[in-house]
Design a protein around this motif. Structure first.
Motif, PDB file in Angstrom:
ATOM      1  N   ARG A 253       0.853  -1.197   0.000  1.00 13.26           N
ATOM      2  CA  ARG A 253       0.000   0.000   0.000  1.00 13.26           C
ATOM      3  C   ARG A 253       0.885   1.241   0.000  1.00 13.26           C
ATOM      4  N   PRO A 254       0.694   2.129  -0.976  1.00 10.67           N
ATOM      5  CA  PRO A 254       1.546   3.325  -1.022  1.00 10.67           C
ATOM      6  C   PRO A 254       1.358   4.232   0.203  1.00 10.67           C
ATOM      7  N   GLY A 255       2.416   4.909   0.550  1.00 12.51           N
ATOM      8  CA  GLY A 255       2.336   5.912   1.629  1.00 12.51           C
ATOM      9  C   GLY A 255       3.081   7.141   1.148  1.00 12.51           C
ATOM     10  N   ILE A 256       2.571   7.722   0.096  1.00 12.33           N
ATOM     11  CA  ILE A 256       3.250   8.859  -0.553  1.00 12.33           C
ATOM     12  C   ILE A 256       2.477  10.136  -0.231  1.00 12.33           C
ATOM     13  N   MET A 257       3.203  11.207   0.014  1.00  6.31           N
ATOM     14  CA  MET A 257       2.549  12.468   0.362  1.00  6.31           C
ATOM     15  C   MET A 257       1.627  12.955  -0.770  1.00  6.31           C
ATOM     16  N   CYS A 258       0.436  13.402  -0.399  1.00  2.00           N
ATOM     17  CA  CYS A 258      -0.531  13.935  -1.370  1.00  2.00           C
ATOM     18  C   CYS A 258       0.099  15.106  -2.140  1.00  2.00           C
ATOM     19  N   PRO A 259      -0.112  15.166  -3.449  1.00  2.34           N
ATOM     20  CA  PRO A 259       0.479  16.261  -4.225  1.00  2.34           C
ATOM     21  C   PRO A 259       0.002  17.654  -3.809  1.00  2.34           C
ATOM     22  N   LEU A 260      -1.096  17.703  -3.046  1.00  2.00           N
ATOM     23  CA  LEU A 260      -1.599  19.018  -2.605  1.00  2.00           C
ATOM     24  C   LEU A 260      -0.983  19.461  -1.281  1.00  2.00           C
ATOM     25  N   ASN A 261      -0.119  18.615  -0.727  1.00  2.00           N
ATOM     26  CA  ASN A 261       0.498  18.978   0.553  1.00  2.00           C
ATOM     27  C   ASN A 261       1.843  19.653   0.293  1.00  2.00           C
ATOM     28  N   GLU A 262       1.966  20.851   0.834  1.00  7.68           N
ATOM     29  CA  GLU A 262       3.209  21.600   0.662  1.00  7.68           C
ATOM     30  C   GLU A 262       3.747  21.929   2.047  1.00  7.68           C
ATOM     31  N   ALA A 263       4.938  21.447   2.345  1.00  4.12           N
ATOM     32  CA  ALA A 263       5.570  21.692   3.655  1.00  4.12           C
ATOM     33  C   ALA A 263       4.626  21.345   4.812  1.00  4.12           C
ATOM     34  N   GLY A 264       3.931  20.225   4.670  1.00  2.68           N
ATOM     35  CA  GLY A 264       3.078  19.740   5.764  1.00  2.68           C
ATOM     36  C   GLY A 264       1.671  20.317   5.776  1.00  2.68           C
ATOM     37  N   LYS A 265       1.395  21.241   4.863  1.00  6.31           N
ATOM     38  CA  LYS A 265       0.064  21.893   4.875  1.00  6.31           C
ATOM     39  C   LYS A 265      -0.663  21.673   3.547  1.00  6.31           C
TER      40      LYS A 265
END
Ligand code: SF4
Ligand code: SF4
Length: 209
Positions: free
Chosen positions: A93-105
């Motif tokens: 299962r992937p655990g990749i940061m959402c492309p809409l998240n920038e610097a944690g926000k």
């Protein structure tokens, strides 16, 4: 042909999202729960989203960003797609940061999805077949609950049933009453970005009706 999200329907979704936030906050306040200072960031969780309406609203939000910002987001979305495909092919299962998240926000906070607004606190959902599902909340919320020593029946829960029903009704309006004819949406946010705004070709059965 692109599915057009009329302003009145977008406003109804905005109101529904606000109600979700209120329902979430009322439980979070009782449990003194917040994401501040959390060592985790749930924006890297692999979630699939299921409505054409939220997909269209995402694109409406994207159109409010600068060209540079949206280009950077699209690049991250394509990268997300490549990486998640490779991970899924390995049976994980992937655990990749959402492309809409920038610097944690979240850069599209006001347009974020229902899942983003409901995950975290204990919740309950009664399905159309009458079965009630319970969600315990995230690991951090469960830790707080343990410390509070609340009995299960005393734990406040976010009731998702009515909120989901309202979303389903708005989705039905968006698809002009033909939701049952449209292929089920099962997409990550990255996929909703790389696929472009929802079009009639995404729900080809609707085209000739
Ligand atoms: S929902 Fe829970 S696990 Fe996720 S970021 Fe917030 S506190 Fe952390
Ligand atoms: S849409 Fe926003 S809140 Fe939801 S996962 Fe992506 S960055 Fe996080």
């Amino acid at each position: 042909m692109q599915l057009i999200l009329e302003p009145e329907l977008a406003e109804q979704l905005r109101i529904l999202y606000e109600d979700m936030e209120r329902a979430y906050d009322s439980v979070a306040v009782q449990l003194d729960h917040s994401c501040n200072g959390c060592p985790d960031n749930c924006c890297d969780s692999y979630f699939l989203h299921h409505t054409y309406l939220e997909w269209a609203y995402l694109w409406q939000g994207l159109s409010l960003l600068s060209k540079e910002q949206s280009t950077a987001i699209m690049e991250k979305a394509y990268q997300y797609e490549r990486e998640s495909k490779a991970i899924i092919e390995q049976g994980e299962r992937p655990g990749i940061m959402c492309p809409l998240n920038e610097a944690g926000k979240c850069v599209l906070y006001s347009h974020r999805f229902m899942v983003c607004r409901t995950h975290g606190v204990p919740a309950s959902l009664t399905r159309p077949d009458g079965k009630t599902l319970r969600f315990p909340g995230c690991f951090r919320c469960q830790e707080s609950l343990e410390k509070m020593g609340l009995k299960e029946e005393a734990v406040p829960v976010m009731e998702r049933t009515q909120l989901l029903r309202r979303l389903a009704m708005l989705e039905q309006r968006f698809l002009e009453g033909r939701r049952h004819l449209a292929p089920r949406v099962k997409k990550t946010i990255a996929s909703m970005l790389t696929s472009g705004p929802p079009e009639l070709s995404h729900c080809s059965d609707l085209k000739d009706k």
